[in-house]
Enzyme design. Structure first.
Site: not given
Ligand code: FAD
Length: 379
Positions: A156-157, A337, A377, A379
């Site tokens: 988790y960012s 992101c 980044e 996901y």
């Protein structure tokens, strides 16, 4: 709080992942300053955030949406600025740090599809991190694919600065979307297939224990060598997490070693205005730092792009493509992101714009990567 432009600040109280536990301090919040907020003391952990020799600070924790003002918030301990390299993998998934949940706050409105929560975690200063890094969370329970083994780690960012939402270096915040599964045939939610870790996090209660690994990641670190630099931040949904950390560091905190005087430009794509994340916080920067912050929202289910289709972040990028390309040519950093699915549409748009400008996108992209201007980044 998710309402798009209302000048409202929400104070986080010990919550149970339930919107009813949020406390709004009303529509005149633009009059609030941090000074005033410090008087709103939440003794969530029953301790002072003040360190000996530091400026006095009351027990204020978890002010997840705050009004910025030109007088910035003091942070400590400033030793967190000393390291030359970011901390990496201080805790491994096999030897995690046991941290404590401080609060869980639903941060989207009732009309948002799905649920997103702001989660504050007390790591006691033991799992330090830099803005843009991620934590690993090992959800409790057995790994369904490896009976007898713990669950796999999920990343988790981190959505706070290294000082955390309590400005004392003891907490970290996450922005977590609850993963649910919809049966493609019936369209109904299937609770037996809900995401393990995101549901654990969104359902957790203050005081619950949480196993942390990390911090990890270097690609989204905020380059700070040049305080006048331009940072173009593109997010879909929870992809906004690292940018919340950057922006708090730029505009909210008094960090003696980083006095930002450049341009931060945030593009945030979500479904509708109820799904906007940290919108009050970002809007306050817009009001207080109009020469240094720009903020564009793409609301796919509420706004139309110029072709009459849904408005996605790439449509906003296209709208401002001339400026963006000029800024990139001038050395701006660009960050992406969020969900993986965001990249193809964005890449296509950038390629098309480049070609319209008579530039070869592939060569330009290569150069941006080589110059370390390109940060992804997903996901
Ligand atoms: P899992 O249990 O891993 O399930 C994954 C998905 O499969 C879920 O959508 C679930 O509903 C579905 N599923 C479960 N069972 C079935 C089945 N039988 N059939 C079909 N589908 C099924 N997420 C955030 O919310 N915020 C962040 O800031 C964030 N940052 C990230 C940063 C990085 C670098 C990375 C790599 C990922 C990040 N993520 C973030 C994603 C996060 O790590 C998790 O992947 C996400 O929360 C889902 O994990 P989970 O355990 O809830 O779901």
């Amino acid at each position: 709080m998710a309402s798009s432009l209302g000048a409202r600040a929400s104070l986080c109280v010990p919550a149970a992942g339930d919107a009813s536990s949020r406390k709004s301090v009303g529509s005149k919040a633009h009059n609030l300053r941090f000074h005033d907020q410090r008087s709103v003391s939440l003794s969530l952990l029953g301790r002072q955030t003040t360190k000996p020799g530091s400026r006095p600070q009351q027990k204020v924790l978890c002010l997840s949406v705050q009004q910025a003002s030109q007088s910035k918030v003091a942070v400590n301990p400033l030793e967190l600025e000393d390291a030359k390299e970011p901390p990496i993998n201080l805790y491994k998934p096999k030897g995690p740090y046991t941290a404590t949940i401080v609060s869980v706050e639903r941060i989207v409105g009732p009309k948002a599809p799905g649920e997103t929560c702001h989660i504050v975690i007390d790591h006691g200063g033991n799992v330090p991190y830099w803005e843009g890094q991620s934590y690993g969370v090992i959800p409790p329970g057995e790994n369904p694919k490896k009976p007898g083994m713990p669950n796999n780690v999920r990343l988790y960012s981190i959505a706070s600065t290294r000082y955390g939402d309590s400005f004392d270096g003891r907490t970290a915040s996450l922005c977590v979307r609850r993963a649910v599964y919809y049966d493609p045939e019936t369209g109904k939610e299937d609770p037996s297939k809900k995401g393990v870790c995101s549901n654990f996090l969104c359902d957790s209660k203050p005081g619950d224990k949480i196993q942390l690994a990390g911090p990890s990641g270097k690609v989204m670190l905020l380059p700070e060598e040049d305080p006048k630099a331009t940072h173009i931040m593109i997010a879909t949904g929870t992809g906004v997490a690292p940018y919340r950390g950057y922006l708090r560091r730029m505009f909210m905190e008094a960090v003696p070693t980083f006095k930002f005087s450049g341009l931060a430009w945030l593009f945030l794509g979500v479904a509708n205005s109820d799904s906007l994340l940290y919108d009050d916080e970002f809007s306050s920067y817009l009001r207080d730092y109009p020469d240094h912050f720009r903020y564009d929202r793409a609301l796919s289910r509420e706004q139309k792009n110029r072709n009459g289709g849904k408005m996605y972040v790439q449509d906003k990028i296209e709208e401002y493509s001339d400026e963006i390309f000029k800024l990139l040519d001038g050395g701006a950093h660009i960050y992406f992101c969020g969900l993986k699915g965001m990249m193809p549409g964005i890449q296509d748009t950038l390629k098309r714009v480049a070609e319209e400008r008579g530039e070869a996108w592939d060569a330009k992209l290569l150069q941006l990567k080589k110059n370390k201007q390109w940060h992804v980044e997903v996901y």
